[in-house]
Design a protein around this motif. Sequence first.
Motif, PDB file in Angstrom:
ATOM      1  N   TRP A 184      -7.725   6.349  -8.592  1.00  0.00           N
ATOM      2  CA  TRP A 184      -7.997   6.602  -7.174  1.00  0.00           C
ATOM      3  C   TRP A 184      -7.158   5.744  -6.229  1.00  0.00           C
ATOM      4  O   TRP A 184      -7.175   5.969  -5.028  1.00  0.00           O
ATOM      5  CB  TRP A 184      -9.479   6.373  -6.880  1.00  0.00           C
ATOM      6  CG  TRP A 184     -10.366   7.256  -7.690  1.00  0.00           C
ATOM      7  CD1 TRP A 184     -11.139   6.901  -8.766  1.00  0.00           C
ATOM      8  CD2 TRP A 184     -10.555   8.662  -7.528  1.00  0.00           C
ATOM      9  NE1 TRP A 184     -11.798   7.987  -9.270  1.00  0.00           N
ATOM     10  CE2 TRP A 184     -11.456   9.090  -8.534  1.00  0.00           C
ATOM     11  CE3 TRP A 184     -10.051   9.600  -6.637  1.00  0.00           C
ATOM     12  CZ2 TRP A 184     -11.861  10.409  -8.656  1.00  0.00           C
ATOM     13  CZ3 TRP A 184     -10.451  10.919  -6.763  1.00  0.00           C
ATOM     14  CH2 TRP A 184     -11.342  11.316  -7.764  1.00  0.00           C
ATOM     15  N   TYR A 185      -6.463   4.756  -6.766  1.00  0.00           N
ATOM     16  CA  TYR A 185      -5.702   3.851  -5.908  1.00  0.00           C
ATOM     17  C   TYR A 185      -4.250   3.777  -6.356  1.00  0.00           C
ATOM     18  O   TYR A 185      -3.956   3.765  -7.554  1.00  0.00           O
ATOM     19  CB  TYR A 185      -6.317   2.443  -5.934  1.00  0.00           C
ATOM     20  CG  TYR A 185      -7.715   2.411  -5.369  1.00  0.00           C
ATOM     21  CD1 TYR A 185      -7.939   2.253  -4.009  1.00  0.00           C
ATOM     22  CD2 TYR A 185      -8.827   2.575  -6.201  1.00  0.00           C
ATOM     23  CE1 TYR A 185      -9.229   2.243  -3.489  1.00  0.00           C
ATOM     24  CE2 TYR A 185     -10.115   2.574  -5.685  1.00  0.00           C
ATOM     25  CZ  TYR A 185     -10.301   2.404  -4.335  1.00  0.00           C
ATOM     26  OH  TYR A 185     -11.568   2.407  -3.821  1.00  0.00           O
ATOM     27  N   SER A 233       1.108   0.260   3.917  1.00  0.00           N
ATOM     28  CA  SER A 233       2.244   1.183   3.879  1.00  0.00           C
ATOM     29  C   SER A 233       2.869   1.308   5.271  1.00  0.00           C
ATOM     30  O   SER A 233       4.098   1.380   5.400  1.00  0.00           O
ATOM     31  CB  SER A 233       1.806   2.557   3.369  1.00  0.00           C
ATOM     32  OG  SER A 233       0.896   3.182   4.255  1.00  0.00           O
ATOM     33  N   LEU A 234       2.035   1.292   6.319  1.00  0.00           N
ATOM     34  CA  LEU A 234       2.540   1.377   7.681  1.00  0.00           C
ATOM     35  C   LEU A 234       3.308   0.114   8.063  1.00  0.00           C
ATOM     36  O   LEU A 234       4.338   0.178   8.752  1.00  0.00           O
ATOM     37  CB  LEU A 234       1.377   1.608   8.650  1.00  0.00           C
ATOM     38  CG  LEU A 234       1.730   2.027  10.079  1.00  0.00           C
ATOM     39  CD1 LEU A 234       2.532   3.319  10.072  1.00  0.00           C
ATOM     40  CD2 LEU A 234       0.472   2.186  10.918  1.00  0.00           C
ATOM     41  N   ARG A 254      -5.010  12.313   9.828  1.00  0.00           N
ATOM     42  CA  ARG A 254      -4.450  11.372   8.852  1.00  0.00           C
ATOM     43  C   ARG A 254      -2.932  11.286   8.921  1.00  0.00           C
ATOM     44  O   ARG A 254      -2.364  10.220   8.741  1.00  0.00           O
ATOM     45  CB  ARG A 254      -4.927  11.741   7.447  1.00  0.00           C
ATOM     46  CG  ARG A 254      -6.428  11.637   7.325  1.00  0.00           C
ATOM     47  CD  ARG A 254      -6.907  11.618   5.897  1.00  0.00           C
ATOM     48  NE  ARG A 254      -8.361  11.514   5.841  1.00  0.00           N
ATOM     49  CZ  ARG A 254      -9.054  11.411   4.712  1.00  0.00           C
ATOM     50  NH1 ARG A 254      -8.428  11.392   3.549  1.00  0.00           N
ATOM     51  NH2 ARG A 254     -10.372  11.319   4.737  1.00  0.00           N
ATOM     52  N   VAL A 255      -2.272  12.418   9.165  1.00  0.00           N
ATOM     53  CA  VAL A 255      -0.818  12.376   9.333  1.00  0.00           C
ATOM     54  C   VAL A 255      -0.475  11.908  10.747  1.00  0.00           C
ATOM     55  O   VAL A 255       0.452  11.120  10.942  1.00  0.00           O
ATOM     56  CB  VAL A 255      -0.190  13.752   9.038  1.00  0.00           C
ATOM     57  CG1 VAL A 255       1.328  13.707   9.245  1.00  0.00           C
ATOM     58  CG2 VAL A 255      -0.508  14.184   7.613  1.00  0.00           C
ATOM     59  N   GLY A 256      -1.246  12.390  11.725  1.00  0.00           N
ATOM     60  CA  GLY A 256      -1.012  11.955  13.104  1.00  0.00           C
ATOM     61  C   GLY A 256      -1.142  10.461  13.272  1.00  0.00           C
ATOM     62  O   GLY A 256      -0.447   9.841  14.088  1.00  0.00           O
ATOM     63  N   PHE A 297       1.762   2.119  -1.898  1.00  0.00           N
ATOM     64  CA  PHE A 297       0.516   1.661  -1.287  1.00  0.00           C
ATOM     65  C   PHE A 297      -0.307   2.835  -0.768  1.00  0.00           C
ATOM     66  O   PHE A 297      -1.528   2.809  -0.840  1.00  0.00           O
ATOM     67  CB  PHE A 297       0.810   0.687  -0.140  1.00  0.00           C
ATOM     68  CG  PHE A 297       1.057  -0.711  -0.601  1.00  0.00           C
ATOM     69  CD1 PHE A 297       0.050  -1.662  -0.582  1.00  0.00           C
ATOM     70  CD2 PHE A 297       2.310  -1.092  -1.073  1.00  0.00           C
ATOM     71  CE1 PHE A 297       0.278  -2.951  -1.018  1.00  0.00           C
ATOM     72  CE2 PHE A 297       2.545  -2.387  -1.514  1.00  0.00           C
ATOM     73  CZ  PHE A 297       1.531  -3.315  -1.491  1.00  0.00           C
ATOM     74  N   HIS A 298       0.381   3.838  -0.218  1.00  0.00           N
ATOM     75  CA  HIS A 298      -0.333   5.038   0.230  1.00  0.00           C
ATOM     76  C   HIS A 298       0.649   6.195   0.288  1.00  0.00           C
ATOM     77  O   HIS A 298       1.700   6.097   0.923  1.00  0.00           O
ATOM     78  CB  HIS A 298      -0.983   4.833   1.595  1.00  0.00           C
ATOM     79  CG  HIS A 298      -2.124   5.772   1.847  1.00  0.00           C
ATOM     80  ND1 HIS A 298      -1.936   7.055   2.323  1.00  0.00           N
ATOM     81  CD2 HIS A 298      -3.468   5.638   1.674  1.00  0.00           C
ATOM     82  CE1 HIS A 298      -3.117   7.665   2.439  1.00  0.00           C
ATOM     83  NE2 HIS A 298      -4.052   6.837   2.045  1.00  0.00           N
ATOM     84  N   THR A 299       0.287   7.290  -0.361  1.00  0.00           N
ATOM     85  CA  THR A 299       1.216   8.410  -0.503  1.00  0.00           C
ATOM     86  C   THR A 299       1.516   9.126   0.811  1.00  0.00           C
ATOM     87  O   THR A 299       2.511   9.851   0.909  1.00  0.00           O
ATOM     88  CB  THR A 299       0.665   9.437  -1.507  1.00  0.00           C
ATOM     89  OG1 THR A 299      -0.656   9.827  -1.116  1.00  0.00           O
ATOM     90  CG2 THR A 299       0.616   8.844  -2.912  1.00  0.00           C
TER      91      THR A 299
END
Length: 392
Positions: free
Chosen positions: A86-87, A155-156, A313-315, A184-186
């Motif tokens: 999950w991660y 990730s940001l 989530r994308v925004g 870190f985040h897809t």
Amino acid sequence: MAFSIWYSVPYWAILALYMVLTIIEWCNGGDKRILQFIRIISTVAFLAFFGLRAYVGYDCHVYYALYGELVPLFQEGYTANWSNPWYEPGFICYASVVKWISGDYSVFVFISATIDIIILNSFFKRYSTNYAFGFLVLLTMHPVMEIELMRNVKSLMLFLLAVPYIAQRRFWPFALLMALAFTFHTSTIFLFPLFFFVHKPMPKKVFIILFILCNALYLSQIDFLKPAIQAAANLLGGKYAPMTELYLESDLYGANRGISIGYIERFVTSLLIIAYYNKLLTQKQSNVIFINMFGIFLVVVLVFNGISIIAERVGLLFLVSYWILWPALFCCFQRMSNRILFFGCICLYASLRITSITSNAIYKYENIVFQHDSQLERELVKERYAGDIVGN
């Protein structure tokens, strides 16, 4: 109780601090000592508020459980960490390194916030026309990002480190940082293509056409994307078909939003960018990157409004553009009265937005420096009120 305006008071306090610091910097921006003081207060306040928080929010309990289960780096059984489906592996590796330093979850939160504030400090110093204003906008647009989205945030932050390489046209350093961010985040995959076009100014006419088309699609409320997405999911098969159907049919994740305060804010912001388009481009060369990111943000949140899980989530990734563009727009106004009006509207919007998000029991703020509820007590609060809060 599930809802109370008093839950928002701590968030108002830090918001008010950044408002005051913004005004001080605005009035004394030429004084290097005052600017240094503002930077110190801004970073310390951020770290104290978010780095020393207790068990606040929805996902802290999930991360608390994960951190408790992880085997620290270099210890026997470390490879078992990779069996968690999950991660993302980058986050698992990062968390296991921190756990090697300390098994205390509060230390993990503090180190995470410290890394974030170091990167944010560098980002705002480089790109923002008003350092404290950048933090004010960050809290306005992402009031609980640091609390809820520990993987997304990392990730940001890596993307923020990669932004200078877009202007410098250095592909490999950018690609390496983005590849690390992906671990870190897809969702970071949506930021990778920016390297190839956001460095070039979008013609003003193209921006205006994009603005008109996106708003026309949004206001028409035509769900033309849902059938296409469902068809693609059916082709993929497996878990994707039922998962996609669940999201698309959900009142929470699949509903059209219509006219709202958020829509009005985006509409007005777009008009201001159009009005001061050329001035923004000449004010700071790097502004072109964030104007283009804002254009993508409009497409995501307006065209995909019927699939809110995508819009939100994308925004979220492209909301970074606000951190730079609102302070930049503030500097475009020549008249003092216009600057005061603009800043006043942002403060009002920030207060309303933060109140709407944090005025519930799950976001009741507590700091580890003071007496606070245990993790179990806060998890019981979440279980008791989450249904009512999410439904509301």
